[in-house]
Design a protein around this motif. Structure first.
Motif, mmCIF file in Angstrom:
data_model
loop_
_atom_site.group_PDB
_atom_site.id
_atom_site.type_symbol
_atom_site.label_atom_id
_atom_site.label_comp_id
_atom_site.label_asym_id
_atom_site.label_seq_id
_atom_site.Cartn_x
_atom_site.Cartn_y
_atom_site.Cartn_z
ATOM 1 N N PRO A 16 46.537 40.206 46.471
ATOM 2 C CA PRO A 16 47.400 40.073 45.564
ATOM 3 C C PRO A 16 46.889 39.967 44.467
ATOM 4 O O PRO A 16 47.042 39.932 43.243
ATOM 5 N N VAL A 17 46.034 38.850 44.562
ATOM 6 C CA VAL A 17 45.097 38.177 43.374
ATOM 7 C C VAL A 17 44.109 39.378 42.710
ATOM 8 O O VAL A 17 44.226 39.356 41.331
ATOM 9 N N ARG A 18 43.429 39.803 43.591
ATOM 10 C CA ARG A 18 42.627 40.887 43.086
ATOM 11 C C ARG A 18 43.540 42.236 42.474
ATOM 12 O O ARG A 18 43.204 42.775 41.508
ATOM 13 N N GLY A 19 44.665 42.299 43.041
ATOM 14 C CA GLY A 19 45.460 43.579 42.502
ATOM 15 C C GLY A 19 46.119 43.224 41.365
ATOM 16 O O GLY A 19 46.059 44.051 40.383
ATOM 17 N N ALA A 20 46.377 41.897 40.881
ATOM 18 C CA ALA A 20 46.910 41.338 39.781
ATOM 19 C C ALA A 20 45.913 41.522 38.812
ATOM 20 O O ALA A 20 46.192 41.965 37.526
ATOM 21 N N ALA A 21 44.927 41.200 39.219
ATOM 22 C CA ALA A 21 43.434 41.151 38.044
ATOM 23 C C ALA A 21 43.205 42.503 37.576
ATOM 24 O O ALA A 21 43.154 42.810 36.491
#
Length: 227
Positions: A16-21
Motif C-alpha cells: 500500500p505504501v509503494r502503491g500510494a507513492a
C-alpha cells in the motif's frame, strides 16, 4: 507472486505504501502533461480560453483524481498540483506568471486540488459506509473502523475532517459540499484580503466570473463595418 501490475491502466503494487507513492507521482505527472495540452489549446482556435478551461475541469482533473480515493496526499504533493493548476489558469486569463495564484479560484472559480481530493475521499468514505454489510468493500471498511489496529486510511480521513472542521459524519454528499465549500471559501478570501489587490475581491462562491482575457491571441483581427 506478482507484486507489481496494472489495473485499469494504473500501475499498482501490493505494498500500500509503494502503491500510494506511485499514485501521487502519477497525479503530478498527469497534471504537468495536461498543463502543456491546455496551454497549447489556449493559443489556437475560436473560444480558445473556454476550451482550455473546460479541458482542465472536465478531463484533466477527473483523470488526475482517478483512483485516488484511498491515497493520502501530503501537502507538498497537493501544493504542487495547485501550482500547476494556477499556471494553467493564468495562461487562460492572459495574466503574467507572477500574478497571484489565487486568481484561479477568484476569477475562474476553480477549486483547489486539495479541495477536490478531500471531496473525493470524503464522498468515497460515505458511499462505502452506506453499502450493504454483505459487500466486500463494506466489510473491509468495518475492519478499518473496528479500532483493533491502527488504520492509515482512517487516520487520513480523521485528519481531513479535523482540518476542515467536520465534527460529525459525513452524513451526505450535500453535507460534504457545504463543509468543504465553507472551509475553502474562507481560506481563499483570507488570501485575497492579505494581498489587498484592487482587482481581486472576496468571493461568495466558486464560480466563473466576468473577465477580460488580454493575451495576443484574444485580440480582434478584423472588424466588419456592417456589424
Amino acid at each position: 507472486m506478482v507484486c507489481r501490475f496494472k489495473y485499469l491502466g494504473l500501475e499498482t503494487m501490493l505494498s500500500p505504501v509503494r502503491g500510494a507513492a506511485l499514485m501521487r507521482k502519477r497525479a503530478v505527472s498527469l497534471a504537468r502533461r495536461y498543463k502543456g495540452a491546455c496551454m497549447n489549446v489556449s493559443r489556437s482556435g475560436p473560444d480558445a480560453s473556454e476550451v482550455a478551461l473546460t479541458t482542465w475541469r472536465c478531463i484533466a482533473i477527473p483523470s488526475i483524481l482517478f483512483g485516488c480515493e484511498l491515497v493520502p496526499f501530503p501537502p507538498t504533493c497537493m501544493d504542487e498540483v495547485d501550482r500547476i493548476q494556477s499556471a494553467v489558469a493564468k495562461d487562460i486569463l492572459g495574466l503574467d506568471a507572477a500574478a497571484p495564484n489565487v486568481a484561479a479560484q477568484a476569477i475562474l472559480g476553480l477549486k483547489t486540488f486539495r479541495h477536490k481530493v478531500y471531496e473525493a475521499q470524503l464522498k468515497f468514505f460515505l458511499r462505502v459506509n452506506k453499502l450493504a454489510v454483505t459487500r466486500w468493500s463494506r466489510d473491509a471498511m468495518e475492519c478499518h473502523l473496528s479500532g483493533r489496529w491502527v488504520s492509515p486510511y482512517i487516520a487520513n480521513i480523521t485528519r481531513i475532517k479535523m482540518e476542515v472542521g467536520m465534527v460529525q459524519g459525513p452524513v451526505s454528499n450535500k453535507h460534504v459540499d457545504l463543509v468543504l465549500n465553507y472551509h475553502f471559501l474562507r481560506k481563499t478570501n483570507e488570501k485575497i484580503k492579505q494581498m489587498n489587490l484592487p482587482a481581486l475581491h472576496p468571493i461568495d462562491a466558486f464560480k466563473l466570473r466576468e473577465h477580460v482575457e488580454e493575451s495576443e491571441e484574444s485580440q480582434v483581427l478584423l472588424i466588419n463595418p456592417n456589424w
